[in-house]
Design a protein around this motif. Structure first.
Motif, mmCIF file in Angstrom:
data_model
loop_
_atom_site.group_PDB
_atom_site.id
_atom_site.type_symbol
_atom_site.label_atom_id
_atom_site.label_comp_id
_atom_site.label_asym_id
_atom_site.label_seq_id
_atom_site.Cartn_x
_atom_site.Cartn_y
_atom_site.Cartn_z
ATOM 1 N N ASP A 257 0.859 -1.191 0.000
ATOM 2 C CA ASP A 257 0.000 0.000 0.000
ATOM 3 C C ASP A 257 0.893 1.238 0.000
ATOM 4 O O ASP A 257 1.291 1.732 1.059
ATOM 5 C CB ASP A 257 -0.904 -0.006 1.237
ATOM 6 N N GLY A 260 0.191 3.800 2.467
ATOM 7 C CA GLY A 260 -0.055 3.287 3.802
ATOM 8 C C GLY A 260 0.853 3.880 4.848
ATOM 9 O O GLY A 260 1.671 4.775 4.571
ATOM 10 N N ARG A 268 6.843 3.240 3.039
ATOM 11 C CA ARG A 268 5.431 3.300 3.422
ATOM 12 C C ARG A 268 4.700 2.077 2.872
ATOM 13 O O ARG A 268 4.977 1.621 1.759
ATOM 14 C CB ARG A 268 4.766 4.578 2.880
ATOM 15 N N GLY A 269 3.752 1.580 3.662
ATOM 16 C CA GLY A 269 2.851 0.550 3.171
ATOM 17 C C GLY A 269 3.430 -0.845 3.074
ATOM 18 O O GLY A 269 2.976 -1.657 2.268
ATOM 19 N N SER A 274 1.223 -2.467 7.564
ATOM 20 C CA SER A 274 -0.106 -2.276 6.978
ATOM 21 C C SER A 274 -1.132 -3.357 7.292
ATOM 22 O O SER A 274 -2.332 -3.059 7.347
ATOM 23 C CB SER A 274 0.015 -2.172 5.445
ATOM 24 N N CYS A 275 -0.714 -4.601 7.500
ATOM 25 C CA CYS A 275 -1.744 -5.642 7.578
ATOM 26 C C CYS A 275 -1.470 -6.774 8.556
ATOM 27 O O CYS A 275 -2.170 -7.785 8.531
ATOM 28 C CB CYS A 275 -2.031 -6.214 6.189
ATOM 29 N N GLU A 283 -6.013 -0.145 14.355
ATOM 30 C CA GLU A 283 -6.978 0.558 13.506
ATOM 31 C C GLU A 283 -8.386 0.409 14.060
ATOM 32 O O GLU A 283 -9.170 1.369 14.076
ATOM 33 C CB GLU A 283 -6.906 0.014 12.078
ATOM 34 N N LYS A 326 -10.030 -5.264 3.899
ATOM 35 C CA LYS A 326 -8.901 -4.505 3.360
ATOM 36 C C LYS A 326 -7.595 -5.263 3.573
ATOM 37 O O LYS A 326 -6.731 -5.296 2.684
ATOM 38 C CB LYS A 326 -8.826 -3.139 4.028
ATOM 39 N N SER A 327 -7.458 -5.891 4.738
ATOM 40 C CA SER A 327 -6.227 -6.663 4.992
ATOM 41 C C SER A 327 -6.096 -7.814 4.007
ATOM 42 O O SER A 327 -4.985 -8.157 3.594
ATOM 43 C CB SER A 327 -6.209 -7.177 6.437
ATOM 44 N N LEU A 330 -4.609 -6.422 0.845
ATOM 45 C CA LEU A 330 -3.188 -6.124 0.986
ATOM 46 C C LEU A 330 -2.351 -7.401 1.032
ATOM 47 O O LEU A 330 -1.287 -7.481 0.402
ATOM 48 C CB LEU A 330 -2.955 -5.291 2.244
#
Length: 417
Positions: A257, A260, A268-269, A274-275, A283, A326-327, A330
């Motif tokens: 991401d 992310g 980033r991401g 992120s996951c 989150e 969403k996870s 990803l």
């Protein structure tokens, strides 16, 4: 769904003084056959002479590693005696050390669990406390299982990576404060009196799938390990790939991401930022999905928070469902990077956190992966859950012992001068 190929049998050698290697070749061939094999079939598969097969079979029978399991044959000629592994001929112990939970199993020779236990991982930054808890749990499990201690081949330990495979040390794993360069292998060998092996949890899970997963553990596949972290075990053409230092499969810094959160690597991401479950729980807390309960970044707290997030999704909370969905998107991107790189035929998901996300992930990831597969027009990629169960890490750790003891290895071919 792709067709699953049968494992490629190993070939033996009739050179002198190769007895130990040939013995393991025959054991491996019998193990890989679900219904057992006759001596004639063994000779055809491994390429050894009938006399060599007969001699080694007698040795294995005397050692109680195999049994004669009846006769088969309806045509002309003498019925053939079928040889199978003797489940009680050997045992192995396995421990899976996860930041949230410690799982221990006693495994028999065919890979079935005789006894298992699960305890929360002691919190804090004292590795010796955790090692003492593992040793105590092993002692209790052996007593509860009733197995002959003289038949226990050793102890395998599946630990979070990265690890130093040669030294048997754990090297600063995530969510385990104070575990930098801890000599886990030697400490547990001393505490239990058992020969001990240490490997990475994702690699151990892949080993478990090849030994006890059935059809999902054949050919070329990746094992996506879903625990407090996310990692990847690799199997190519029925062989587990460990890499130069034993740390193959570290996928935490694959970018999934670009917009992310920032990762500790400066990008980033990444998967790591992120996951992984810790991120999902944070989150959910930020969005007000999780109210009350313990908060924190240690393994047991993350596990509890993730369970509550899944409970909320199961109860229909749209925010919780969106976080998990969403996870899945990803994670599918990370999986696509690995499967495109390695050109495997299957993705197997498992690990201590897998059960709660299985339905949603299996409902979404196959289509997402197919859309991002470079070889999709040539072959599909099967996406399945582990055939071993939620104890896959601990079972894999025990399988490490069986693999080390029984699987054909090139070192066995070396002759002494």
């Amino acid at each position: 769904m792709t067709e699953i190929r049968q494992p490629t049998p190993r070939r033996g050698t009739n050179l002198p003084r190769m007895g130990d290697f040939n013995l393991t070749v025959i054991l491996d061939a019998i193990r890989r056959s679900s219904g057992g094999l006759s001596r004639v079939e063994l000779a055809q598969i491994v390429g050894l002479s009938p006399q060599t097969i007969s001699n080694i079979s007698r040795r294995l029978l005397d050692q109680q590693l195999i049994i004669e399991a009846g006769k088969e044959g309806s045509g002309p000629g003498k019925p053939r005696t079928i040889l199978r592994l003797n489940p009680s001929g050997m045992y192995a112990l396995g421990v899976h050390l996860d930041p949230a939970v410690i799982t221990t199993v006693v495994l028999d020779l065919v890979g079935d669990v005789v006894k298992h236990s699960r305890i929360p991982t002691p919190t804090g930054s004292n590795p010796q406390r955790v090692i003492a808890a593992i040793a105590e749990e092993i002692k209790a499990l052996i007593e509860a299982s009733g197995v002959d201690t003289g038949k226990i081949a050793g102890l395998g330990v599946a630990a979070p990576g990265p690890i130093d495979l040669d030294e048997g040390t754990v090297v600063d794993p995530p969510l385990m404060t104070g575990w930098d360069r801890v000599h886990l292998r030697d400490a547990l060998a001393e505490a239990t009196g058992l020969e001990t092996l240490v490997d990475k949890d994702v690699t151990s899970a892949a080993v478990a799938e090849t030994w006890a997963g059935g059809a999902s553990g054949t050919g070329s596949f990746i094992f996506m390990y879903m625990g407090t972290g996310i990692g990847c075990g690799i199997v190519l053409n029925d062989e587990v790939v460990r890499g130069t230092s034993g740390n193959a499969g570290e996928i935490g810094h694959i970018i999934v991401d670009p917009d992310g959160p920032e990762c500790d690597c400066g990008l980033r991401g990444c998967v790591k930022s992120s996951c992984i479950p810790q991120v999902l729980v944070a989150e959910a807390e930020e969005q007000g999905v999780l109210n009350g309960g313990r908060k924190g970044t240690e393994g047991p707290e993350v596990q509890e928070g993730f369970a509550r997030l899944c409970d909320a999704a199961d109860a229909g909370d749209e925010r919780a469902i969106a976080i998990i969905d969403k996870s899945a998107v990803l994670v599918s991107r990370a999986v696509a990077v690995v499967t495109n790189t390695l050109d495997v035929e299957r993705v197997v998901f498992g690990g201590p956190f897998w059960g709660r996300m299985a339905e949603r992930y299996l409902g979404r990831i196959p289509a997402l992966l197919a859309a991002n597969s470079a070889a999709n027009s040539i072959h599909g990629i099967e996406v399945v859950g582990t055939g071993v169960g939620e104890d896959v890490g601990a079972i894999g750790a025990a399988c490490l012992v069986l693999e080390h003891t029984l699987a054909p290895r090139a070192q066995r071919l070396l002759l002494e001068g």
